[in-house]
Design a protein around this motif. Structure first.
Motif, PDB file in Angstrom:
ATOM      1  N   TYR A  26       0.491  -1.806   0.025  1.00  0.00           N
ATOM      2  CA  TYR A  26      -0.372   0.196  -0.253  1.00  0.00           C
ATOM      3  C   TYR A  26       0.942   1.381  -0.193  1.00  0.00           C
ATOM      4  N   ARG A  27      -0.039   2.650  -0.546  1.00  0.00           N
ATOM      5  CA  ARG A  27       0.823   3.721  -0.353  1.00  0.00           C
ATOM      6  C   ARG A  27      -0.298   4.793   0.407  1.00  0.00           C
ATOM      7  N   CYS A  28       0.827   5.162   1.112  1.00  0.00           N
ATOM      8  CA  CYS A  28       0.412   6.487   1.973  1.00  0.00           C
ATOM      9  C   CYS A  28      -0.246   8.075   1.120  1.00  0.00           C
ATOM     10  N   ARG A  29      -0.545   8.114   0.869  1.00  0.00           N
ATOM     11  CA  ARG A  29      -0.951   9.602   0.050  1.00  0.00           C
ATOM     12  C   ARG A  29      -1.137  10.700   0.785  1.00  0.00           C
ATOM     13  N   PRO A  30      -1.406  10.734   1.918  1.00  0.00           N
ATOM     14  CA  PRO A  30      -0.240  11.916   2.861  1.00  0.00           C
ATOM     15  C   PRO A  30       1.218  11.954   3.144  1.00  0.00           C
ATOM     16  N   CYS A  31       1.423  10.873   3.250  1.00  0.00           N
ATOM     17  CA  CYS A  31       2.865  11.124   3.743  1.00  0.00           C
ATOM     18  C   CYS A  31       3.693   9.542   3.016  1.00  0.00           C
ATOM     19  N   ASP A  32       3.178   9.598   1.910  1.00  0.00           N
ATOM     20  CA  ASP A  32       4.315   8.767   0.708  1.00  0.00           C
ATOM     21  C   ASP A  32       4.900   7.469   0.853  1.00  0.00           C
ATOM     22  N   THR A  33       4.256   7.398   2.098  1.00  0.00           N
ATOM     23  CA  THR A  33       5.007   5.901   2.661  1.00  0.00           C
ATOM     24  C   THR A  33       4.562   5.038   1.488  1.00  0.00           C
ATOM     25  N   THR A  34       5.487   3.791   1.712  1.00  0.00           N
ATOM     26  CA  THR A  34       4.960   2.693   1.241  1.00  0.00           C
ATOM     27  C   THR A  34       4.995   1.651   2.168  1.00  0.00           C
ATOM     28  N   PHE A  35       4.058   0.378   2.202  1.00  0.00           N
ATOM     29  CA  PHE A  35       4.473  -0.372   3.594  1.00  0.00           C
ATOM     30  C   PHE A  35       3.462  -1.918   2.914  1.00  0.00           C
ATOM     31  N   GLU A  36       3.522  -2.425   3.589  1.00  0.00           N
ATOM     32  CA  GLU A  36       3.367  -3.580   3.066  1.00  0.00           C
ATOM     33  C   GLU A  36       2.582  -4.517   4.151  1.00  0.00           C
ATOM     34  N   LEU A  37       1.252  -4.817   4.472  1.00  0.00           N
ATOM     35  CA  LEU A  37       0.223  -5.948   5.148  1.00  0.00           C
ATOM     36  C   LEU A  37       0.268  -7.247   4.763  1.00  0.00           C
ATOM     37  N   ASN A  38      -0.028  -8.114   5.965  1.00  0.00           N
ATOM     38  CA  ASN A  38       0.013  -9.560   5.557  1.00  0.00           C
ATOM     39  C   ASN A  38      -1.742 -10.235   6.227  1.00  0.00           C
ATOM     40  N   ARG A  39      -2.350  -9.830   5.154  1.00  0.00           N
ATOM     41  CA  ARG A  39      -3.713 -10.043   5.301  1.00  0.00           C
ATOM     42  C   ARG A  39      -4.455 -11.044   4.231  1.00  0.00           C
ATOM     43  N   PRO A  40      -5.903 -11.377   4.983  1.00  0.00           N
ATOM     44  CA  PRO A  40      -6.550 -12.745   3.959  1.00  0.00           C
ATOM     45  C   PRO A  40      -6.514 -12.064   2.511  1.00  0.00           C
ATOM     46  N   MET A  41      -7.206 -13.037   1.763  1.00  0.00           N
ATOM     47  CA  MET A  41      -7.496 -12.048   0.327  1.00  0.00           C
ATOM     48  C   MET A  41      -8.647 -11.829   0.655  1.00  0.00           C
ATOM     49  N   ALA A  42      -9.922 -11.680   1.505  1.00  0.00           N
ATOM     50  CA  ALA A  42     -11.286 -11.308   1.172  1.00  0.00           C
ATOM     51  C   ALA A  42     -11.018  -9.708   1.839  1.00  0.00           C
ATOM     52  N   GLU A  43      -9.512  -9.563   2.636  1.00  0.00           N
ATOM     53  CA  GLU A  43      -9.883  -8.496   3.274  1.00  0.00           C
ATOM     54  C   GLU A  43      -8.284  -7.545   2.509  1.00  0.00           C
ATOM     55  N   SER A  44      -8.267  -7.852   1.052  1.00  0.00           N
ATOM     56  CA  SER A  44      -7.288  -7.277  -0.011  1.00  0.00           C
ATOM     57  C   SER A  44      -7.691  -5.863   0.177  1.00  0.00           C
ATOM     58  N   SER A  45      -9.130  -5.544   0.009  1.00  0.00           N
ATOM     59  CA  SER A  45      -9.829  -4.128  -0.538  1.00  0.00           C
ATOM     60  C   SER A  45     -10.084  -3.384   0.209  1.00  0.00           C
TER      61      SER A  45
END
Length: 72
Positions: free
Chosen positions: A6-25
């Motif tokens: 994911y990318r944060c619009r306000p601070c332009d940080t890119t980060f990753e999350l582990n989550r189930p496919m059902a929660e990807s959006s």
């Protein structure tokens, strides 16, 4: 479990999350606490190769025409 980027619009940080496919959006909060984030496309889906490199030909036990027995 899949990892999403994911990318944060306000601070332009890119980060990753582990989550189930059902929660990807589902909304993701950046490490700084901002909620205005967007899910990025996977680099595998964007930059993948169309063909895998060819595997080397298998090598025999040696010898050539006479199977390693020492010709002539």
């Amino acid at each position: 479990m899949p990892r999403y980027e994911y990318r944060c619009r306000p601070c332009d940080t890119t980060f990753e999350l582990n989550r189930p496919m059902a929660e990807s959006s589902a909304p993701a909060v950046c490490p700084q606490g901002h909620e205005d984030t967007v899910k990025l496309l996977s680099t595998v889906a964007v930059g993948g190769s169309a063909a895998a490199p060819a595997a080397p030909a298998p090598r025999g036990a040696g010898g050539g025409c006479c199977g390693g027995g020492g010709c002539g």
